[in-house]
Scaffold this motif. Structure first.
Motif, short mmCIF file in Angstrom:
data_model
loop_
_atom_site.label_atom_id
_atom_site.label_comp_id
_atom_site.label_asym_id
_atom_site.label_seq_id
_atom_site.Cartn_x
_atom_site.Cartn_y
_atom_site.Cartn_z
N PRO A 1 -14.10 -100.80 -20.97
CA PRO A 1 -13.22 -100.03 -21.87
C PRO A 1 -13.86 -99.77 -23.23
O PRO A 1 -14.40 -100.68 -23.87
CB PRO A 1 -12.00 -100.95 -22.02
CG PRO A 1 -11.98 -101.75 -20.75
CD PRO A 1 -13.43 -101.98 -20.41
N GLY A 2 -13.86 -98.52 -23.63
CA GLY A 2 -14.39 -98.14 -24.95
C GLY A 2 -15.89 -97.95 -25.01
O GLY A 2 -16.42 -97.63 -26.08
N ALA A 3 -16.60 -98.13 -23.88
CA ALA A 3 -18.07 -98.09 -23.93
C ALA A 3 -18.59 -96.75 -24.41
O ALA A 3 -19.46 -96.69 -25.29
CB ALA A 3 -18.64 -98.42 -22.55
N PHE A 4 -18.12 -95.66 -23.86
CA PHE A 4 -18.59 -94.33 -24.28
C PHE A 4 -18.19 -94.05 -25.73
O PHE A 4 -19.01 -93.59 -26.54
CB PHE A 4 -18.00 -93.24 -23.38
CG PHE A 4 -18.84 -92.89 -22.19
CD1 PHE A 4 -19.90 -92.01 -22.30
CD2 PHE A 4 -18.57 -93.45 -20.95
CE1 PHE A 4 -20.68 -91.68 -21.20
CE2 PHE A 4 -19.34 -93.12 -19.84
CZ PHE A 4 -20.40 -92.24 -19.97
N TYR A 5 -16.96 -94.32 -26.06
CA TYR A 5 -16.46 -93.97 -27.40
C TYR A 5 -17.12 -94.82 -28.48
O TYR A 5 -17.44 -94.32 -29.57
CB TYR A 5 -14.95 -94.15 -27.46
CG TYR A 5 -14.33 -93.64 -28.74
CD1 TYR A 5 -13.98 -92.30 -28.89
CD2 TYR A 5 -14.13 -94.50 -29.83
CE1 TYR A 5 -13.44 -91.83 -30.07
CE2 TYR A 5 -13.58 -94.03 -31.01
CZ TYR A 5 -13.24 -92.70 -31.13
OH TYR A 5 -12.71 -92.23 -32.31
N ASP A 6 -17.35 -96.09 -28.20
CA ASP A 6 -17.87 -97.01 -29.22
C ASP A 6 -19.35 -96.79 -29.51
O ASP A 6 -19.84 -97.21 -30.56
CB ASP A 6 -17.64 -98.46 -28.80
CG ASP A 6 -16.16 -98.84 -28.79
OD1 ASP A 6 -15.37 -98.13 -29.44
OD2 ASP A 6 -15.80 -99.83 -28.12
#
Length: 230
Positions: A56-61
């Motif tokens: 969760p959040g890997a691309f966005y972070d």
């Protein structure tokens, strides 16, 4: 069994298991052995990369691979342009809310589902120029993208489409387009959004596979290397 014989057995097992990695770290190895090692390495690198991106959040972070709002007519996306300006105005007005995060989360879901697709593509590679590929620390990743990018794009699109649907991205854009003229002016449709997210998602996936490949080549034995000294 004596301690000496146990030690020899462990060495033989570890040496055999890691032969592919060692072949990749040593460009002088035979082409056939290097090709087999490269296939194994790429499989591990793609699995590791996709597992990381599925978190969760890997691309966005990660700003280096964060997926921008879809590109229309070459405008928008990570580089800005007219669409980027329109969407930025929408963000300032609080209209788009978490849409960018939703898009990135959907890409992460698709990445988690894509492991068999990448494995199949890797298994089908011929590695006809294995020695040259081996000389570059991300040579396998580059070869995979050159050889299989179109195939992977076609196979990944349905996964991205389903993930965007489940995340509510399509329905959100349709609703907002009916309420705000600046979104309607962007001219987005489902196909364009899917294609843009898939394009940008593949960029991120290959960046991560390349990093995994380089890391493995720098340390082909990893933690198991310690067993060789026991």
């Amino acid at each position: 069994m004596t301690r000496a014989s146990m030690t020899v057995g462990r060495r033989q097992f570890v040496t055999g298991a890691l032969a592919g990695g060692i072949a990749l770290a040593m460009p002088g190895m035979a082409s056939a052995q290097g090709g087999l090692g490269l296939s194994s390495l790429l499989g591990r690198a793609s699995d590791n990369a996709l597992d990381k991106l599925a978190q969760p959040g890997a691309f966005y972070d990660d700003e280096s691979i964060r997926i921008g709002l879809p590109i229309v007519g070459g405008l928008g996306g990570r580089s800005g342009g007219l669409l980027g300006s329109l969407m930025s105005a929408g963000n300032r007005l609080g209209v788009l809310g978490t849409i960018t995060r939703d898009i990135n989360d959907a890409a992460g879901v698709a990445a988690g589902e894509a492991k068999p697709i990448f494995r199949d593509a890797i298994d089908d590679l011929s590695f006809s120029d294995a020695p040259e590929i081996i000389r570059r620390k991300d040579g396998g990743t580059r070869y995979l993208r050159t050889s299989s990018n179109d195939r992977l794009h076609v196979a990944l699109q349905p996964l991205v489409d389903g993930a965007l649907e489940r995340a509510g991205v399509y329905s959100t854009f349709e609703r907002l387009a009916g309420e705000h003229a600046f979104i309607k002016q962007a001219g987005l449709d489902r196909e364009q959004m899917n294609r843009s997210v898939t394009d940008q998602g593949l960029d991120g996936i290959f960046a991560y596979i390349g990093a995994e490949e380089r890391g493995f080549r720098d340390n082909p034995l990893g933690g198991l290397g310690r067993l060789l000294g026991n």
